[in-house]
Enzyme design. Structure first.
Site, PDB file in Angstrom:
ATOM      1  N   HIS A  59       0.845  -1.201   0.000  1.00  0.00           N
ATOM      2  CA  HIS A  59       0.000   0.000   0.000  1.00  0.00           C
ATOM      3  C   HIS A  59       0.878   1.248   0.000  1.00  0.00           C
ATOM      4  O   HIS A  59       0.899   2.010   0.971  1.00  0.00           O
ATOM      5  CB  HIS A  59      -0.929  -0.007   1.201  1.00  0.00           C
ATOM      6  CG  HIS A  59      -1.893  -1.160   1.233  1.00  0.00           C
ATOM      7  ND1 HIS A  59      -1.527  -2.434   1.582  1.00  0.00           N
ATOM      8  CD2 HIS A  59      -3.211  -1.228   0.945  1.00  0.00           C
ATOM      9  CE1 HIS A  59      -2.582  -3.239   1.513  1.00  0.00           C
ATOM     10  NE2 HIS A  59      -3.616  -2.534   1.127  1.00  0.00           N
ATOM     11  N   HIS A 193     -14.913  -3.314  -0.493  1.00  0.00           N
ATOM     12  CA  HIS A 193     -14.688  -2.108   0.308  1.00  0.00           C
ATOM     13  C   HIS A 193     -14.267  -0.955  -0.586  1.00  0.00           C
ATOM     14  O   HIS A 193     -13.685  -1.163  -1.641  1.00  0.00           O
ATOM     15  CB  HIS A 193     -13.702  -2.315   1.460  1.00  0.00           C
ATOM     16  CG  HIS A 193     -12.265  -2.679   1.124  1.00  0.00           C
ATOM     17  ND1 HIS A 193     -11.915  -3.758   0.356  1.00  0.00           N
ATOM     18  CD2 HIS A 193     -11.101  -2.112   1.517  1.00  0.00           C
ATOM     19  CE1 HIS A 193     -10.582  -3.848   0.300  1.00  0.00           C
ATOM     20  NE2 HIS A 193     -10.060  -2.857   0.983  1.00  0.00           N
TER      21      HIS A 193
END
Ligand code: DHB
Ligand code: FE
Length: 284
Positions: A59, A193
């Protein structure tokens, strides 16, 4: 020769790691989530692999927007736990398997997949949270891990079809390694999500469960699903699910073997902003 014994699929929500690190797993919010992994921890003790090939996404931790490999294979001896802004998680560093990783890199690259070879890479929640969920809180992780990072953060992410084909190539590579290692392949990230924008907080239980059904029963068809379907139905971060197709593509049935056994299946909402999905498939 080495072989793939099983595949494991799980979401990687960072707040799950924090809940474990702060001793909050028995709190009412978290208890039902962690209950779903009790079976999995015992299963892993009963089916201990020699190596885990762990497909995850970084990430913007090891790779910034300066350099974005689509597929990166960790060939290092060791991986430090990344500092994601609050200090590194209090979990063990990850021991690699350079020999098997280099072999897989050699085989898969010659098999026409252009991997980036990484010899130094801190690993973030994408990798450490699945390890925590499956292994609990040991002093050292139970086996070496080969981190395999996939770009699903910055457009364009690889297609589901390419991920599935890559899984097949990883299976072929493992089966050519001249040591009788039991290798598990884990696909992580997802489920539905979305963390930003007008649809932040989106969860789609029906779509998620259908995705798991199809991952089990018709993975080649599922691999043809276009990106726009993931984003529309499972939110912008739902695209992380293409990583599950890499693990699924490495299972024996895809290469003409027997169908896998579903050892465990679990789904739970909420965990932070994310629906949590989890599946364990065993090769017979
Ligand atoms: C959350 C989920 C993720 O997959 C992630 O990488 C970061 C945050 C969340 O639910 O907050
Ligand atoms: Fe994520």
């Amino acid at each position: 020769m080495a072989s793939i014994s099983a595949s494991v699929y799980t979401s990687h929500v960072p707040a799950i790691g924090v809940a474990m690190d702060l001793g909050k797993t028995a709190e009412p919010y978290w208890q039902p989530l962690f209950a779903g992994y009790e079976y999995s921890k015992q299963w892993l003790r009963d089916n201990e692999p020699d190596v885990v090939f762990l497909v995850y996404n970084d990430h913007a931790t090891a790779f910034s927007l300066d350099l974005i490999p689509t597929f990166a294979i960790g060939c290092a001896e060791k991986y430090l736990v990344a500092d994601e802004g609050w200090g590194p998680r209090p979990v063990p560093d990850v021991v690699g398997h350079p020999e098997l990783a280099s072999h897989i890199a050699q085989s898969v690259i010659q098999d026409d997949f252009d991997l980036t070879i990484v010899n130094n890479m801190p690993v973030d929640h994408g990798l450490t949270v699945p390890l925590s969920l499956m292994c609990g809180q040991p002093q050292v992780w139970p086996c070496p891990v080969i981190p395999f990072a996939v770009n699903v953060v910055q457009y364009p992410a690889p297609s589901g079809r390419r991920c599935f084909e890559l899984g097949k190539a990883i299976c072929r590579a493992v089966e050519k390694f001249d040591e009788p290692l039991r290798v598990q392949i884990w696909g992580t990230g997802g489920m539905s999500h979305q963390l930003q924008g007008a649809r932040a907080g989106l969860i789609n239980r029906e779509w998620d469960n259908r995705f798991i059904d199809r991952l089990i029963a018709e993975p080649a068809e599922l691999a043809r699903l276009p990106h726009i379907d993931y984003v529309r139905e499972a939110g912008s971060e739902g695209i992380e699910l293409v990583m599950w197709l890499i693990a699924r593509g490495a299972m024996a049935d895809v290469a003409g073997g027997a169908a896998p056994k579903v050892a465990h299946r679990f789904y739970h909402v909420p965990a932070s902003n994310t629906a949590v999905g989890h599946l364990i498939l065993e090769n017979s």
